[in-house]
Design a protein around this motif. Structure first.
Motif, short mmCIF file in Angstrom:
data_model
loop_
_atom_site.label_atom_id
_atom_site.label_comp_id
_atom_site.label_asym_id
_atom_site.label_seq_id
_atom_site.Cartn_x
_atom_site.Cartn_y
_atom_site.Cartn_z
N VAL A 200 1.05 -0.98 -0.09
CA VAL A 200 0.65 0.16 0.52
C VAL A 200 0.44 1.07 0.00
CG1 VAL A 200 -2.15 1.21 1.32
CG2 VAL A 200 -1.63 -1.48 0.70
N GLU A 201 1.82 0.90 0.69
CA GLU A 201 2.88 2.40 0.90
C GLU A 201 3.37 2.82 -0.33
OE1 GLU A 201 4.04 2.50 5.72
OE2 GLU A 201 5.19 1.31 3.74
N LEU A 202 3.84 1.58 -1.25
CA LEU A 202 4.26 1.64 -2.63
C LEU A 202 3.23 1.78 -3.38
CD1 LEU A 202 6.90 -0.99 -2.41
CD2 LEU A 202 7.26 1.45 -2.47
N GLY A 203 2.03 2.09 -3.10
CA GLY A 203 0.87 2.31 -4.50
C GLY A 203 -0.54 1.90 -4.74
N ALA A 204 -0.22 0.54 -3.75
CA ALA A 204 -1.57 0.61 -3.99
C ALA A 204 -2.73 1.08 -3.16
CB ALA A 204 -1.45 -1.35 -3.14
N ASP A 205 -4.42 0.82 -4.26
CA ASP A 205 -5.48 1.85 -3.93
C ASP A 205 -6.17 0.96 -3.21
OD1 ASP A 205 -4.43 4.28 -5.78
OD2 ASP A 205 -3.82 2.87 -7.12
N TYR A 206 -6.60 -0.18 -3.20
CA TYR A 206 -6.94 -1.17 -2.46
C TYR A 206 -6.56 -2.55 -2.49
CZ TYR A 206 -8.65 -3.07 -7.59
OH TYR A 206 -8.58 -3.28 -8.12
N ILE A 207 -7.57 -3.28 -1.61
CA ILE A 207 -6.75 -4.70 -1.67
C ILE A 207 -8.25 -5.73 -1.63
CG2 ILE A 207 -6.74 -6.85 0.21
CD1 ILE A 207 -5.18 -3.53 1.83
N VAL A 208 -7.74 -6.74 -2.60
CA VAL A 208 -9.15 -7.81 -2.94
C VAL A 208 -8.03 -9.09 -2.17
CG1 VAL A 208 -10.17 -9.55 -4.18
CG2 VAL A 208 -9.52 -7.36 -4.93
N ASN A 231 -4.81 1.91 5.07
CA ASN A 231 -6.52 2.54 5.11
C ASN A 231 -7.11 2.39 3.47
OD1 ASN A 231 -7.21 3.50 7.96
ND2 ASN A 231 -5.53 5.19 7.52
N VAL A 232 -6.92 1.65 2.75
CA VAL A 232 -7.40 1.83 1.46
C VAL A 232 -8.72 0.51 1.63
CG1 VAL A 232 -5.36 2.34 0.07
CG2 VAL A 232 -6.56 -0.53 0.87
N PRO A 233 -9.43 0.52 0.92
CA PRO A 233 -10.64 -0.27 0.50
C PRO A 233 -10.49 -1.66 0.88
CG PRO A 233 -10.77 1.60 -0.77
CD PRO A 233 -9.85 1.67 -0.58
N ILE A 234 -10.96 -2.26 1.17
CA ILE A 234 -10.72 -4.05 1.52
C ILE A 234 -11.89 -4.90 1.05
CG2 ILE A 234 -9.73 -6.31 2.37
CD1 ILE A 234 -8.61 -4.23 4.71
N ILE A 235 -12.12 -4.99 -0.07
CA ILE A 235 -12.99 -5.44 -0.46
C ILE A 235 -12.60 -7.68 -0.22
CG2 ILE A 235 -13.76 -6.86 -3.35
CD1 ILE A 235 -12.97 -4.12 -4.30
N PRO A 236 -13.97 -8.13 -0.46
CA PRO A 236 -13.31 -9.37 0.40
C PRO A 236 -13.81 -10.21 -0.83
CG PRO A 236 -16.11 -8.25 1.16
CD PRO A 236 -14.89 -7.62 0.42
N GLY A 237 -13.04 -11.37 -0.74
CA GLY A 237 -13.56 -12.27 -2.24
C GLY A 237 -14.02 -13.62 -1.46
N LEU A 238 -15.19 -14.05 -2.49
CA LEU A 238 -15.53 -14.99 -1.99
C LEU A 238 -16.14 -16.19 -2.69
CD1 LEU A 238 -18.72 -12.20 -0.70
CD2 LEU A 238 -17.67 -14.14 0.56
N LYS A 239 -16.31 -17.20 -2.24
CA LYS A 239 -16.72 -18.36 -3.24
C LYS A 239 -18.06 -19.50 -2.96
CE LYS A 239 -15.47 -22.48 -5.49
NZ LYS A 239 -17.09 -22.53 -5.64
N PRO A 240 -18.88 -19.64 -3.34
CA PRO A 240 -19.56 -20.79 -2.66
C PRO A 240 -19.02 -21.95 -2.33
CG PRO A 240 -20.71 -19.34 -5.08
CD PRO A 240 -19.11 -18.95 -4.65
N LEU A 241 -19.73 -22.88 -1.96
CA LEU A 241 -19.04 -24.04 -1.89
C LEU A 241 -20.10 -24.62 -2.95
CD1 LEU A 241 -16.95 -25.89 -0.10
CD2 LEU A 241 -19.25 -26.27 1.50
N ALA A 242 -19.08 -25.58 -3.25
CA ALA A 242 -20.11 -26.26 -4.30
C ALA A 242 -19.96 -27.70 -4.26
CB ALA A 242 -19.83 -26.26 -6.09
N THR A 243 -18.82 -27.94 -3.60
CA THR A 243 -18.90 -29.74 -3.63
C THR A 243 -18.38 -30.20 -2.71
OG1 THR A 243 -16.99 -30.06 -4.72
CG2 THR A 243 -18.47 -29.85 -6.90
#
Ligand code: FAD
Length: 317
Positions: A200-208, A231-243
């Motif tokens: 983030v310090e080096l330039g990242a604008d958001y996190i996934v 302090n950047v936005p933190i986007i949750p990554g999601l996957k529905p369990l399928a098997t």
């Protein structure tokens, strides 16, 4: 449009987005695009497209001896981005990776993306080659995502690697990966957070984030990031369990823990059709709680299947 700008414009409303994976080499791109068409109903402002390094495979050479050659099984990220934008009028977010690339090759890819009018990149180290087990940078390439973040950030300042000419300035919005359950290579949670902060310090604008099935892990991750000054936005990554098998496969590949409650629900299932239903129900509850918490985006790893993601989205949006 930048991902961070979409978030700003949403004014607190939770957005929907997805990630897709290029088809196996040479397979029909329309099948992939058709498979996500039903998800356009939920108006994803952006769609991520993964990038894949070469794998070393053994082949019998002309001399009859076995030779090891690099083959990229899932090429086409840049072309898919162009097709996505044309067909669905969404912003494409290509992933770019350190593994398998020199800095100069990456610079050329970034110029392609710039010429295509792409405004966002998700910057990653990439996984190890399956045959190698541990990550090794290509000679002349980056070892960590933070170094690649710096390269993109430098380009945004008009700096090329070995430029004699002035460039048409880029203005990429930079996303990076975060791991609520710790990255498996990291010696400790502490060092993992320190490395994330550096990105983030080096330039990242958001996190996934990596996928997780226990929202508490995400909440703790966000709290800790904020305490670390991330302090950047933190986007949750999601996957529905399928098997049922995914309980072990996903846990092994992505180094995550499934909540006991979910495991016991899945174990009661007689068929994978039932597991899929449990996965959808779990996903809906997870998303409702995340929305109430105020997450900016719900980002789904589709892994080529959209019906369960659509059912979740229909229940929550
Ligand atoms: P980094 O941030 O570089 O971190 C890797 C490890 O090194 C961590 O353990 C970190 O703590 C440590 N570290 C960082 N900096 C230093 C340092 N200076 N010194 C010592 N240790 C350090 N993979 C693909 O191949 N293609 C994709 O398209 C792709 N998309 C993804 C999307 C998301 C949202 C996520 C979460 C992952 C994705 N991955 C993808 C997988 C990712 O490449 C792997 O998880 C990879 O192992 C780590 O990538 P990173 O960018 O998090 O690495």
């Amino acid at each position: 449009t930048k991902v961070t700008e979409f978030i700003r414009q949403a004014e607190g409303r939770t957005l929907f987005s997805i990630e897709i994976i290029p088809p196996l080499k040479g397979q029909n791109i329309n099948e992939l695009l058709n498979s996500i068409e039903p998800l356009m109903e939920f108006k994803p402002p952006f769609v991520d497209v993964t990038y894949h390094r070469e794998e070393l495979i053994d082949r019998v050479g002309q001399d009859g001896l076995i030779e090891r050659i690099p083959v990229r099984k899932r090429p086409g990220t840049v072309g898919i981005c162009a097709r996505l934008m044309e067909r669905f009028h969404v912003d494409a977010v290509p992933h770019i990776i350190c593994g398998g690339f020199t800095k100069d090759e990456t610079e050329d890819v970034l110029i392609d993306l710039h010429y295509l009018g792409i405004d966002n990149v998700l910057v990653l180290r990439g996984d190890a080659e399956k045959s190698a087990g541990v990550f090794k940078a290509k000679q002349g390439g980056h070892s960590y995502a933070s170094e690649l973040v710096k390269q993109v950030h430098d380009m945004n300042q008009g700096k090329l690697l070995n430029a004699e000419t002035e460039m048409w300035p880029t203005d990429f919005c930079i996303g990076v990966a975060g791991y609520p359950e710790k990255h498996f290579d990291a010696a400790s949670f502490d060092s993992d957070y320190a490395h994330l902060r550096k990105k983030v310090e080096l330039g990242a604008d958001y996190i996934v984030t990596q996928m997780f099935f226990d929202n508490q892990k995400y909440f703790q991750f966000v709290e800790r990031c904020r305490a670390e000054g991330i302090n950047v936005p933190i986007i949750p990554g999601l996957k529905p369990l399928a098997t049922k098998k995914q309980l072990t496969v996903l846990a092994d590949i992505f180094h995550l823990e499934f909540p006991k409650e979910l495991v016991s629900e899945v174990e009661k299932c007689a068929t994978d059709k039932d597991v899929r239903k449990v996965g959808i129900e779990w996903g809906i509850q997870q998303c409702k709680e995340l929305m109430a918490y105020g997450v900016p985006v719900l980002h789904f790893y589709t892994m080529g299947k959209s019906d369960n993601v659509a059912q979740i989205a229909r229940a929550i949006f």
